[in-house]
Every structure is written in structure tokens, then in C-alpha cells.
Design a protein around this motif. Structure first.
Motif, PDB file in Angstrom:
ATOM      1  N   LEU A  63       0.827  -1.209   0.000  1.00 49.64           N
ATOM      2  CA  LEU A  63       0.000   0.000   0.000  1.00 49.64           C
ATOM      3  C   LEU A  63       0.862   1.261   0.000  1.00 49.64           C
ATOM      4  CD1 LEU A  63      -2.866  -1.193   2.329  1.00 49.64           C
ATOM      5  CD2 LEU A  63      -3.070  -0.509  -0.062  1.00 49.64           C
ATOM      6  N   GLU A  64       2.148   1.090  -0.179  1.00 49.27           N
ATOM      7  CA  GLU A  64       3.054   2.210  -0.415  1.00 49.27           C
ATOM      8  C   GLU A  64       3.720   1.976  -1.768  1.00 49.27           C
ATOM      9  OE1 GLU A  64       3.135   4.793   1.487  1.00 49.27           O
ATOM     10  OE2 GLU A  64       1.929   3.925   3.107  1.00 49.27           O
ATOM     11  N   ASP A  65       3.833   3.024  -2.565  1.00 48.21           N
ATOM     12  CA  ASP A  65       4.373   2.890  -3.907  1.00 48.21           C
ATOM     13  C   ASP A  65       5.759   3.499  -3.986  1.00 48.21           C
ATOM     14  OD1 ASP A  65       4.160   2.351  -6.797  1.00 48.21           O
ATOM     15  OD2 ASP A  65       4.196   4.535  -6.943  1.00 48.21           O
ATOM     16  N   SER A  66       6.702   2.756  -4.564  1.00 45.90           N
ATOM     17  CA  SER A  66       8.099   3.218  -4.621  1.00 45.90           C
ATOM     18  C   SER A  66       8.268   4.466  -5.476  1.00 45.90           C
ATOM     19  CB  SER A  66       8.990   2.098  -5.165  1.00 45.90           C
ATOM     20  OG  SER A  66       8.585   1.725  -6.475  1.00 45.90           O
ATOM     21  N   GLU A  67       7.309   4.710  -6.372  1.00 44.44           N
ATOM     22  CA  GLU A  67       7.395   5.885  -7.232  1.00 44.44           C
ATOM     23  C   GLU A  67       6.602   7.073  -6.686  1.00 44.44           C
ATOM     24  OE1 GLU A  67       6.533   4.921 -11.288  1.00 44.44           O
ATOM     25  OE2 GLU A  67       7.596   3.014 -11.180  1.00 44.44           O
ATOM     26  N   GLY A  68       6.080   6.929  -5.484  1.00 40.82           N
ATOM     27  CA  GLY A  68       5.387   8.044  -4.849  1.00 40.82           C
ATOM     28  C   GLY A  68       3.951   8.232  -5.260  1.00 40.82           C
ATOM     29  N   ARG A  69       3.393   7.262  -5.981  1.00 37.03           N
ATOM     30  CA  ARG A  69       1.992   7.379  -6.371  1.00 37.03           C
ATOM     31  C   ARG A  69       1.071   7.083  -5.184  1.00 37.03           C
ATOM     32  NH1 ARG A  69       2.459   3.365 -11.420  1.00 37.03           N
ATOM     33  NH2 ARG A  69       3.697   2.336  -9.807  1.00 37.03           N
ATOM     34  N   ARG A  70      -0.069   7.729  -5.173  1.00 36.25           N
ATOM     35  CA  ARG A  70      -1.056   7.483  -4.130  1.00 36.25           C
ATOM     36  C   ARG A  70      -1.700   6.120  -4.365  1.00 36.25           C
ATOM     37  NH1 ARG A  70      -5.720  11.813  -4.130  1.00 36.25           N
ATOM     38  NH2 ARG A  70      -5.767  11.070  -6.271  1.00 36.25           N
ATOM     39  N   VAL A  71      -1.850   5.332  -3.295  1.00 35.63           N
ATOM     40  CA  VAL A  71      -2.474   4.010  -3.390  1.00 35.63           C
ATOM     41  C   VAL A  71      -3.781   4.028  -2.614  1.00 35.63           C
ATOM     42  CG1 VAL A  71      -2.219   1.538  -2.969  1.00 35.63           C
ATOM     43  CG2 VAL A  71      -0.210   2.908  -3.552  1.00 35.63           C
ATOM     44  N   LEU A  72      -4.869   3.599  -3.266  1.00 37.70           N
ATOM     45  CA  LEU A  72      -6.183   3.563  -2.640  1.00 37.70           C
ATOM     46  C   LEU A  72      -6.794   2.182  -2.826  1.00 37.70           C
ATOM     47  CD1 LEU A  72      -7.509   6.997  -3.974  1.00 37.70           C
ATOM     48  CD2 LEU A  72      -6.606   6.532  -1.692  1.00 37.70           C
ATOM     49  N   PRO A  87      -8.795  14.481  -7.293  1.00 37.74           N
ATOM     50  CA  PRO A  87      -7.652  15.339  -7.621  1.00 37.74           C
ATOM     51  C   PRO A  87      -6.344  14.715  -7.135  1.00 37.74           C
ATOM     52  CG  PRO A  87      -9.429  16.617  -6.628  1.00 37.74           C
ATOM     53  CD  PRO A  87      -9.811  15.175  -6.481  1.00 37.74           C
ATOM     54  N   ASP A  88      -5.307  14.942  -7.892  1.00 38.86           N
ATOM     55  CA  ASP A  88      -3.991  14.387  -7.568  1.00 38.86           C
ATOM     56  C   ASP A  88      -3.048  15.551  -7.280  1.00 38.86           C
ATOM     57  OD1 ASP A  88      -1.669  12.951  -7.324  1.00 38.86           O
ATOM     58  OD2 ASP A  88      -1.467  12.529  -9.464  1.00 38.86           O
ATOM     59  N   PRO A  89      -3.021  16.024  -6.022  1.00 37.50           N
ATOM     60  CA  PRO A  89      -2.274  17.243  -5.704  1.00 37.50           C
ATOM     61  C   PRO A  89      -0.780  17.139  -5.973  1.00 37.50           C
ATOM     62  CG  PRO A  89      -2.981  16.112  -3.696  1.00 37.50           C
ATOM     63  CD  PRO A  89      -3.682  15.454  -4.836  1.00 37.50           C
ATOM     64  N   GLY A  93       0.198  10.503  -9.783  1.00 42.45           N
ATOM     65  CA  GLY A  93      -0.689   9.443 -10.227  1.00 42.45           C
ATOM     66  C   GLY A  93      -1.278   8.663  -9.066  1.00 42.45           C
ATOM     67  N   THR A  94      -2.261   7.831  -9.383  1.00 42.48           N
ATOM     68  CA  THR A  94      -2.979   7.053  -8.367  1.00 42.48           C
ATOM     69  C   THR A  94      -3.071   5.601  -8.793  1.00 42.48           C
ATOM     70  OG1 THR A  94      -4.328   8.961  -7.700  1.00 42.48           O
ATOM     71  CG2 THR A  94      -5.189   6.772  -7.161  1.00 42.48           C
ATOM     72  N   ILE A  95      -2.827   4.707  -7.858  1.00 45.72           N
ATOM     73  CA  ILE A  95      -3.039   3.280  -8.053  1.00 45.72           C
ATOM     74  C   ILE A  95      -4.287   2.891  -7.262  1.00 45.72           C
ATOM     75  CG2 ILE A  95      -2.147   0.957  -7.626  1.00 45.72           C
ATOM     76  CD1 ILE A  95       0.672   2.161  -7.799  1.00 45.72           C
ATOM     77  N   VAL A  96      -5.246   2.265  -7.935  1.00 41.89           N
ATOM     78  CA  VAL A  96      -6.446   1.791  -7.253  1.00 41.89           C
ATOM     79  C   VAL A  96      -6.378   0.275  -7.158  1.00 41.89           C
ATOM     80  CG1 VAL A  96      -8.959   1.718  -7.226  1.00 41.89           C
ATOM     81  CG2 VAL A  96      -7.780   3.752  -8.096  1.00 41.89           C
TER      82      VAL A  96
END
Length: 230
Positions: A63-72, A87-89, A93-96
Motif C-alpha cells: 500500500l506504499e508505492d516506490s514511485e510516490g503514487r497514491r495508493v487507494l 484530484p492528484d495534488p 498518479g494514483t493506483i487503485v
């Protein structure tokens, strides 16, 4: 812990969001033993539940991404769509992901609370409200822990977030159930804050969703006894 879903184990199998290739599981052949965890929970074997959850988490998508993407975590197709539209402040990017990684953390938090490790349970529940902000149960459970820790204002905020998230629910039975639970939580926090009229209103709203609930009835009687009279 507070209130666990009446049918949590089946719900843990939901897998509706598309997971990008970059977010693939560490072990795609691994399947958590939901039946064993559900059995440990129902038999109150919380040390076993914690062990099983930890073993499953070690093989689950991070649930943590090495590239800094938000994970939901999405527990339904509706949630998945909403999360991709948020929104992606940070612009990363976002991983769902599907529901499984978050539900494993929920089992872990539940076991920790029952084993007397509340600080760790609270930390996990706080993270779950970030990983799945539209999941009412996570806000309710975190609100319960906050209330039990003498933090009623923060608990109130979580219960109200749960009410907001319930607007997105399509299952009327679940919506009624969790609406009643959230309103009882609001009432409990408001009693701690001595906001008697608001507390009474919250418990009466809870009875709109669950008319025969003995806890709400008892709390209304408590308010009638304890509220200062002019």
C-alpha cells in the motif's frame, strides 16, 4: 473493537478495481486464508488472527508505492471510479487496488485492539481512512477508537465523514445499518462533550435507521437523566 460488519469475510473477496501492471501483487499466486481469519475472529483467537493477517500482508500488494503514487483501496466499482477521479495534488498518479490489502490491515487492527495494543491499532485505522476514504466502516471504527481514547472531537469528525461516505453506498441494508451505527457514535461523542441536545438528536436519527436498538434507547434515557435542567 467497535463494530465489525455482519458479513465481513465474504466482502473481503471483492476485487473490482483494475490494478495496473506496475502495481501487481508481490505473489500473484497467493490467496489469503479468509476462512481461517474469520474463524479466529469468531472464536476470539486474536493472537492467531494477528499471525494470519501478518502472513497474508507479507504476500499482498503493498500500500506504499516506490514511485510516490497514491495508493487507494476500492471496495466496489463505484469507489474505484471515484478514486480515479480524485484530484492528484502531487501529480504522481494514483493506483487503485482491490479491497483485499485494506481488509487485511483491518483484521490486523482489530486483533491489535483486542490484544491491548491500541496505539498500533489506531495508527492502522488512521491509515485505512486514507487508503479508503469512501469506506464508512473504517471511519466508524477509527472514530470508536478515538472516542475510547478520550478524543471526542476527533471521533465526531470521523463519524461525520462516515455519514458523508454513506451517500455513495448503493446497498440499502448496509446503508441503514452503518447510518445507525454512525449516528450512535456521534451521539456518544456529543455526550462526552456535554452537548446534550445534539446528542439526543443523533440518537433519535439512529433510531430512524434501527428502531429497536437497545443501546440508543438506553442512551436517550441517560441523556434525559443527566442533562441539566433550566
Amino acid at each position: 473493537m467497535g463494530i465489525i460488519s455482519r458479513a465481513l469475510a465474504p466482502a473481503l473477496l471483492i476485487a473490482t478495481a483494475v490494478i495496473p501492471a506496475a502495481a501487481a501483487a508481490q505473489d500473484e499466486t497467493f490467496s489469503p486464508d479468509w476462512d481461517a481469519m474469520s474463524g479466529a475472529l469468531s472464536e476470539r483467537r486474536f493472537a492467531d488472527l494477528l499471525r494470519l493477517a501478518d502472513e497474508a500482508i507479507a504476500h499482498s500488494p503493498p500500500l506504499e508505492d516506490s514511485e510516490g503514487r497514491r495508493v487507494l483501496c476500492a471496495h466496489s466499482e463505484v469507489e474505484a471510479v471515484l478514486y480515479t477521479a480524485l484530484p492528484d495534488p502531487d501529480g504522481q498518479g494514483t493506483i487503485v487496488r482491490n479491497a483485499a490489502p485494506c481488509n487485511l490491515l483491518f483484521y490486523r487492527a482489530y486483533a491489535l485492539e483486542e490484544l491491548g495494543r491500541r496505539a498500533q491499532a489506531m495508527e492502522l485505522m488512521a491509515s485505512l481512512t486514507r487508503y479508503a476514504p469512501f469506506r464508512p466502516q473504517y471511519h466508524i471504527e477509527y472514530g470508536y477508537l478515538l472516542a475510547q481514547s478520550g478524543r471526542p472531537e476527533e471521533a465526531l469528525a470521523q463519524y461525520r465523514q462516515a455519514i458523508d461516505a454513506l451517500e455513495l453506498q448503493s446497498d440499502d441494508i448496509d446503508k441503514q445499518h452503518w447510518s445507525a451505527v454512525a449516528q450512535r457514535g456521534i451521539g456518544y461523542a456529543l455526550i462526552d462533550l456535554k452537548r446534550w441536545d445534539e446528542a439526543e438528536a443523533a440518537y433519535r436519527k439512529s433510531l430512524d435507521h434501527d428502531p429497536d436498538n437497545a443501546v440508543a434507547q438506553h442512551e436517550l434515557e441517560f441523556i434525559a437523566r443527566e442533562r441539566p435542567r433550566d
